[in-house]
Design a protein around this motif. Structure first.
Motif, mmCIF file in Angstrom:
data_model
loop_
_atom_site.group_PDB
_atom_site.id
_atom_site.type_symbol
_atom_site.label_atom_id
_atom_site.label_comp_id
_atom_site.label_asym_id
_atom_site.label_seq_id
_atom_site.Cartn_x
_atom_site.Cartn_y
_atom_site.Cartn_z
ATOM 1 N N HIS A 84 54.882 45.794 117.661
ATOM 2 C CA HIS A 84 53.794 46.591 117.889
ATOM 3 C C HIS A 84 54.010 47.739 116.970
ATOM 4 N N VAL A 85 52.922 48.059 116.269
ATOM 5 C CA VAL A 85 52.878 49.252 115.296
ATOM 6 C C VAL A 85 51.757 49.739 115.844
ATOM 7 N N ALA A 88 54.512 49.717 107.934
ATOM 8 C CA ALA A 88 55.118 50.348 109.078
ATOM 9 C C ALA A 88 56.496 49.531 109.655
ATOM 10 N N ALA A 89 56.148 48.262 109.739
ATOM 11 C CA ALA A 89 56.692 47.308 110.412
ATOM 12 C C ALA A 89 57.969 46.883 109.582
ATOM 13 N N LEU A 90 57.868 47.023 108.374
ATOM 14 C CA LEU A 90 59.186 46.556 107.605
ATOM 15 C C LEU A 90 60.163 47.583 107.718
ATOM 16 N N ARG A 91 61.567 46.902 108.058
ATOM 17 C CA ARG A 91 62.710 47.597 108.250
ATOM 18 C C ARG A 91 64.028 47.098 107.217
ATOM 19 N N ASP A 92 65.007 47.422 107.427
ATOM 20 C CA ASP A 92 66.205 46.996 106.577
ATOM 21 C C ASP A 92 66.277 45.665 106.679
ATOM 22 N N ASP A 93 66.178 45.101 107.820
ATOM 23 C CA ASP A 93 66.353 43.472 108.445
ATOM 24 C C ASP A 93 65.084 42.768 108.173
ATOM 25 N N VAL A 94 63.965 43.469 108.093
ATOM 26 C CA VAL A 94 62.786 42.712 108.071
ATOM 27 C C VAL A 94 62.010 43.019 106.622
ATOM 28 N N GLY A 120 44.405 49.807 104.031
ATOM 29 C CA GLY A 120 43.614 49.485 105.505
ATOM 30 C C GLY A 120 44.595 49.293 106.681
ATOM 31 N N LEU A 121 44.141 49.223 107.685
ATOM 32 C CA LEU A 121 45.090 49.114 109.002
ATOM 33 C C LEU A 121 46.014 47.992 108.829
ATOM 34 N N THR A 122 45.504 46.788 108.838
ATOM 35 C CA THR A 122 46.448 45.813 108.851
ATOM 36 C C THR A 122 47.686 45.987 107.920
ATOM 37 N N ASP A 123 47.275 46.329 106.686
ATOM 38 C CA ASP A 123 48.324 46.167 105.586
ATOM 39 C C ASP A 123 49.318 47.548 105.930
ATOM 40 N N ALA A 124 48.810 48.682 106.105
ATOM 41 C CA ALA A 124 49.606 49.877 106.464
ATOM 42 C C ALA A 124 50.485 49.671 107.651
ATOM 43 N N GLY A 125 49.960 48.885 108.665
ATOM 44 C CA GLY A 125 50.876 48.352 109.653
ATOM 45 C C GLY A 125 51.961 47.356 109.472
ATOM 46 N N PHE A 154 48.307 54.791 110.334
ATOM 47 C CA PHE A 154 47.480 55.787 109.712
ATOM 48 C C PHE A 154 48.513 56.943 108.939
ATOM 49 N N ALA A 155 49.610 56.978 109.454
ATOM 50 C CA ALA A 155 50.561 57.727 108.760
ATOM 51 C C ALA A 155 51.191 57.387 107.469
#
Length: 153
Positions: free
Chosen positions: A91-92, A115-121, A107-112, A98-99
């Motif tokens: 969940h994002v 935000a979901a990308l991490r060192d392991d993702v 846009g919302l989906t791609d910005a989300g 928005f930040a």
């Protein structure tokens, strides 16, 4: 990459192609791909220990895959459901999306997704703007368009 997150376009390709490779070249949202792209996408996914997705990607994909006639639509929706049950949903919150500095442009989906990308993702995308934003943010990303060019010339 230990986990990967597909953008909406590639998740549409994946679910349409898993329903039937013959649907890829006739579905309104996958006509820019060829049925030969599906094995390439599957190979990229097989390299990841797990697949991650977000509610935003799932929602957008759900809307786009339905732009197909029955009885094929039902098969596509079943393939989508199978994917969703197997993927790890993260969940994002909208405020986090928005930040993102690229929210206005992406846009919302791609910005989300960013935000979901991490060192392991890491990300697998065919969207150049999303790819560049991901790489600029220091995240692992694979540009599917580049992979297609390597494979097919």
């Amino acid at each position: 990459m230990r986990a990967c997150l597909l953008d909406t376009n590639l998740l549409v390709l994946l679910t349409v192609g898993r329903a039937s490779p013959a649907f890829v070249e006739v579905h309104k949202r996958t006509r820019s791909y060829r049925s030969e792209d599906l094995p390439l996408l599957e190979e990229l996914l097989a390299k990841a220990a797990r697949i991650v997705t977000t509610p935003h990607v799932l929602s957008e994909t759900s809307n786009l895959i339905r732009q197909f006639q029955e009885p094929g639509r039902g098969r596509i929706v079943e393939a989508f459901r199978d994917f969703a049950f197997q993927a790890e949903e993260t969940h994002v919150p909208c405020a986090e999306a928005f930040a993102q500095p690229d929210f206005v442009r992406l846009g919302l989906t791609d910005a989300g997704i960013l935000a979901a990308l991490r060192d392991d993702v890491g990300l697998v995308t065919d969207d150049l703007d999303l790819y560049l934003a991901s790489v600029t943010a220091g995240r692992d990303a694979i540009n599917f368009t580049h992979e297609r060019a390597r494979r097919f010339g």
